[in-house]
Design an enzyme around this catalytic site. Structure first.
Site, PDB file in Angstrom:
ATOM      1  N   PRO A 203     -29.063  47.319  -8.572  1.00 35.31           N
ATOM      2  CA  PRO A 203     -29.828  46.411  -8.313  1.00 35.31           C
ATOM      3  C   PRO A 203     -30.642  45.966  -7.295  1.00 35.31           C
ATOM      4  O   PRO A 203     -30.071  45.820  -6.437  1.00 35.31           O
ATOM      5  CB  PRO A 203     -28.596  45.464  -9.292  1.00 35.31           C
ATOM      6  CG  PRO A 203     -27.278  45.810  -8.551  1.00 35.31           C
ATOM      7  CD  PRO A 203     -28.164  46.987  -8.590  1.00 35.31           C
ATOM      8  N   ASN A 204     -31.728  44.853  -7.314  1.00 31.55           N
ATOM      9  CA  ASN A 204     -32.318  43.882  -6.408  1.00 31.55           C
ATOM     10  C   ASN A 204     -32.847  45.586  -5.140  1.00 31.55           C
ATOM     11  O   ASN A 204     -34.237  44.748  -3.991  1.00 31.55           O
ATOM     12  CB  ASN A 204     -31.724  43.195  -5.687  1.00 31.55           C
ATOM     13  CG  ASN A 204     -31.067  41.895  -6.834  1.00 31.55           C
ATOM     14  OD1 ASN A 204     -32.202  41.875  -7.771  1.00 31.55           O
ATOM     15  ND2 ASN A 204     -29.737  42.307  -6.384  1.00 31.55           N
TER      16      ASN A 204
ATOM     17  N   ARG B 218     -37.904  42.179  -0.143  1.00 31.91           N
ATOM     18  CA  ARG B 218     -35.985  41.677   0.378  1.00 31.91           C
ATOM     19  C   ARG B 218     -35.678  42.207   1.466  1.00 31.91           C
ATOM     20  O   ARG B 218     -35.340  42.448   2.267  1.00 31.91           O
ATOM     21  CB  ARG B 218     -35.473  42.364  -1.011  1.00 31.91           C
ATOM     22  CG  ARG B 218     -33.905  41.730  -1.052  1.00 31.91           C
ATOM     23  CD  ARG B 218     -33.136  43.011  -1.636  1.00 31.91           C
ATOM     24  NE  ARG B 218     -31.419  42.552  -1.841  1.00 31.91           N
ATOM     25  CZ  ARG B 218     -30.586  43.422  -2.231  1.00 31.91           C
ATOM     26  NH1 ARG B 218     -31.270  45.017  -2.671  1.00 31.91           N
ATOM     27  NH2 ARG B 218     -29.729  43.134  -1.925  1.00 31.91           N
TER      28      ARG B 218
ATOM     29  N   TYR C 171     -32.725  45.040   4.887  1.00 33.91           N
ATOM     30  CA  TYR C 171     -33.102  46.104   4.597  1.00 33.91           C
ATOM     31  C   TYR C 171     -34.429  46.652   4.814  1.00 33.91           C
ATOM     32  O   TYR C 171     -34.435  47.953   4.401  1.00 33.91           O
ATOM     33  CB  TYR C 171     -33.070  45.738   3.040  1.00 33.91           C
ATOM     34  CG  TYR C 171     -31.669  44.696   2.429  1.00 33.91           C
ATOM     35  CD1 TYR C 171     -30.590  45.559   2.508  1.00 33.91           C
ATOM     36  CD2 TYR C 171     -31.692  44.065   2.133  1.00 33.91           C
ATOM     37  CE1 TYR C 171     -29.587  45.731   1.831  1.00 33.91           C
ATOM     38  CE2 TYR C 171     -30.559  43.643   1.327  1.00 33.91           C
ATOM     39  CZ  TYR C 171     -29.350  44.218   1.450  1.00 33.91           C
ATOM     40  OH  TYR C 171     -28.213  43.812   0.377  1.00 33.91           O
TER      41      TYR C 171
ATOM     42  N   ASN D 234     -27.282  54.862  -4.574  1.00 34.35           N
ATOM     43  CA  ASN D 234     -26.776  53.018  -4.358  1.00 34.35           C
ATOM     44  C   ASN D 234     -27.386  52.199  -5.278  1.00 34.35           C
ATOM     45  O   ASN D 234     -28.305  52.027  -5.616  1.00 34.35           O
ATOM     46  CB  ASN D 234     -28.323  53.271  -2.918  1.00 34.35           C
ATOM     47  CG  ASN D 234     -28.242  52.043  -2.405  1.00 34.35           C
ATOM     48  OD1 ASN D 234     -27.403  50.902  -2.727  1.00 34.35           O
ATOM     49  ND2 ASN D 234     -29.007  51.167  -1.444  1.00 34.35           N
TER      50      ASN D 234
ATOM     51  N   ALA E 263     -25.308  45.483  -4.518  1.00 32.45           N
ATOM     52  CA  ALA E 263     -23.750  44.935  -5.615  1.00 32.45           C
ATOM     53  C   ALA E 263     -22.506  44.806  -6.077  1.00 32.45           C
ATOM     54  O   ALA E 263     -21.221  45.012  -6.585  1.00 32.45           O
ATOM     55  CB  ALA E 263     -24.911  43.689  -5.890  1.00 32.45           C
TER      56      ALA E 263
ATOM     57  N   GLU F 165     -22.929  58.777  -1.393  1.00 30.62           N
ATOM     58  CA  GLU F 165     -23.152  56.923  -1.738  1.00 30.62           C
ATOM     59  C   GLU F 165     -24.524  56.525  -0.495  1.00 30.62           C
ATOM     60  O   GLU F 165     -23.677  57.108   0.607  1.00 30.62           O
ATOM     61  CB  GLU F 165     -21.460  56.399  -1.733  1.00 30.62           C
ATOM     62  CG  GLU F 165     -21.651  54.790  -1.645  1.00 30.62           C
ATOM     63  CD  GLU F 165     -20.243  54.058  -1.366  1.00 30.62           C
ATOM     64  OE1 GLU F 165     -19.308  55.112  -1.308  1.00 30.62           O
ATOM     65  OE2 GLU F 165     -20.199  53.139  -1.699  1.00 30.62           O
TER      66      GLU F 165
ATOM     67  N   HIS G 162     -25.893  53.529   1.112  1.00 29.81           N
ATOM     68  CA  HIS G 162     -26.253  51.983   1.673  1.00 29.81           C
ATOM     69  C   HIS G 162     -27.604  51.935   2.706  1.00 29.81           C
ATOM     70  O   HIS G 162     -26.960  52.867   4.000  1.00 29.81           O
ATOM     71  CB  HIS G 162     -25.063  51.111   1.855  1.00 29.81           C
ATOM     72  CG  HIS G 162     -24.331  51.235   0.521  1.00 29.81           C
ATOM     73  ND1 HIS G 162     -24.229  50.632  -0.400  1.00 29.81           N
ATOM     74  CD2 HIS G 162     -22.618  52.066   0.618  1.00 29.81           C
ATOM     75  CE1 HIS G 162     -23.378  51.322  -1.161  1.00 29.81           C
ATOM     76  NE2 HIS G 162     -22.544  51.597  -0.668  1.00 29.81           N
TER      77      HIS G 162
ATOM     78  N   ARG H  50     -20.776  43.245   7.658  1.00 29.85           N
ATOM     79  CA  ARG H  50     -21.120  42.402   6.570  1.00 29.85           C
ATOM     80  C   ARG H  50     -19.966  41.509   5.883  1.00 29.85           C
ATOM     81  O   ARG H  50     -19.087  41.582   6.534  1.00 29.85           O
ATOM     82  CB  ARG H  50     -22.328  42.423   5.823  1.00 29.85           C
ATOM     83  CG  ARG H  50     -23.305  43.479   6.545  1.00 29.85           C
ATOM     84  CD  ARG H  50     -24.838  43.884   5.324  1.00 29.85           C
ATOM     85  NE  ARG H  50     -25.092  42.755   4.673  1.00 29.85           N
ATOM     86  CZ  ARG H  50     -25.657  43.149   3.100  1.00 29.85           C
ATOM     87  NH1 ARG H  50     -26.243  44.178   2.573  1.00 29.85           N
ATOM     88  NH2 ARG H  50     -26.127  41.874   3.113  1.00 29.85           N
TER      89      ARG H  50
HETATM   90  C1  DHK Z   1     -27.713  46.968  -1.179  1.00 29.31           C
HETATM   91  C2  DHK Z   1     -26.927  45.372  -2.194  1.00 29.31           C
HETATM   92  O1  DHK Z   1     -27.986  45.611  -2.907  1.00 29.31           O
HETATM   93  C3  DHK Z   1     -25.742  45.116  -1.553  1.00 29.31           C
HETATM   94  O2  DHK Z   1     -25.607  44.520  -2.504  1.00 29.31           O
HETATM   95  C4  DHK Z   1     -25.104  46.169  -1.122  1.00 29.31           C
HETATM   96  C5  DHK Z   1     -26.608  47.969  -0.374  1.00 29.31           C
HETATM   97  C6  DHK Z   1     -25.664  47.325   0.292  1.00 29.31           C
HETATM   98  C7  DHK Z   1     -27.280  48.265   0.712  1.00 29.31           C
HETATM   99  O3  DHK Z   1     -27.084  48.135   1.876  1.00 29.31           O
HETATM  100  O4  DHK Z   1     -28.027  49.135   0.236  1.00 29.31           O
HETATM  101  O5  DHK Z   1     -23.661  45.002  -0.352  1.00 29.31           O
END
Ligand code: DHK
Length: 194
Positions: free
Chosen positions: A52-53, A60, A65, A116, A119, A140, A142, A149
């Protein structure tokens, strides 16, 4: 720096390393028929899943990020996969159920998964169980260093079932993950030994 090159993988070998049945036997064939039929090379495929996101990357919270979009990351993953002799299926969903369905469908199709989970990393026992169920190697990833964080990001259900975790390197983490999965699958061989 040691230069590595990557060799094509025989289908029978891929079946050994990833439990993939690329060469279904005729119903009446004995075990020897399998290796005979599989005496050809295959391109192992890696499923790269984004949760998500992550579709909003680029705009974002760029201070967290970065500025790269998900399309940028996909393009770089495809280029990296080419050098590793891997095929790539790159996907994103905001839905937990969709991610789980894709993990289920990966069995028998992909040799491994780069994930990835966004959340859902910190909340989803269901995604953790899906990974355990398909028994495929998962790396995994991120973008951010989740351990620098908020405390709620320090917990990862994915890490409990992943081969390993890469975080804090931004989009480059996906490149590291592809290298890691190639190495884990035994596809990478030092130059001159293939
Ligand atoms: C991406 C997200 O959307 C967060 O919810 C994670 C992760 C971290 C990232 O760093 O890619 O906490």
């Amino acid at each position: 720096m040691m230069v590595r090159h990557y060799r094509p993988v025989r289908a029978a070998e891929l079946q050994r390393i990833a439990g993939m049945d690329f060469c279904p036997r005729p119903a009446n064939a004995g075990p020897l028929a399998l290796s005979a039929n599989c005496d050809r090379t295959m391109t192992p495929s890696v499923l790269i899943l984004n949760g998500p996101n992550l579709n909003l990357l680029g705009t974002r919270q760029p201070e967290v990020y970065g500025r790269a979009t998900l399309a940028d990351i996909e393009r770089d993953c495809r280029a990296k996969a080419d050098t590793l002799g891997l095929a790539v299926d790159f996907r994103q969903s905001n839905g937990e159920g969709t991610l789980i369905d894709w993990i289920h469908a990966a069995r028998g199709t992909h040799a491994g998964i780069v994930l990835n989970a966004g959340a859902y990393t910190h909340t989803s026992i269901a995604i953790m169980d899906a990974i355990s169920s398909v028994e495929l190697p998962v790396i995994e990833v991120h973008l951010s260093n989740i351990h620098r964080r908020e405390p709620f990001r320090h917990q990862s259900y994915i890490s409990k079932v992943a081969v390993g975790m890469i975080c804090g390197f931004g989009p480059f983490g996906y490149q590291i993950a592809l290298e890691a999965i190639a190495n884990h699958l035994g596809i990478a061989t030092p130059r001159g030994t293939a």
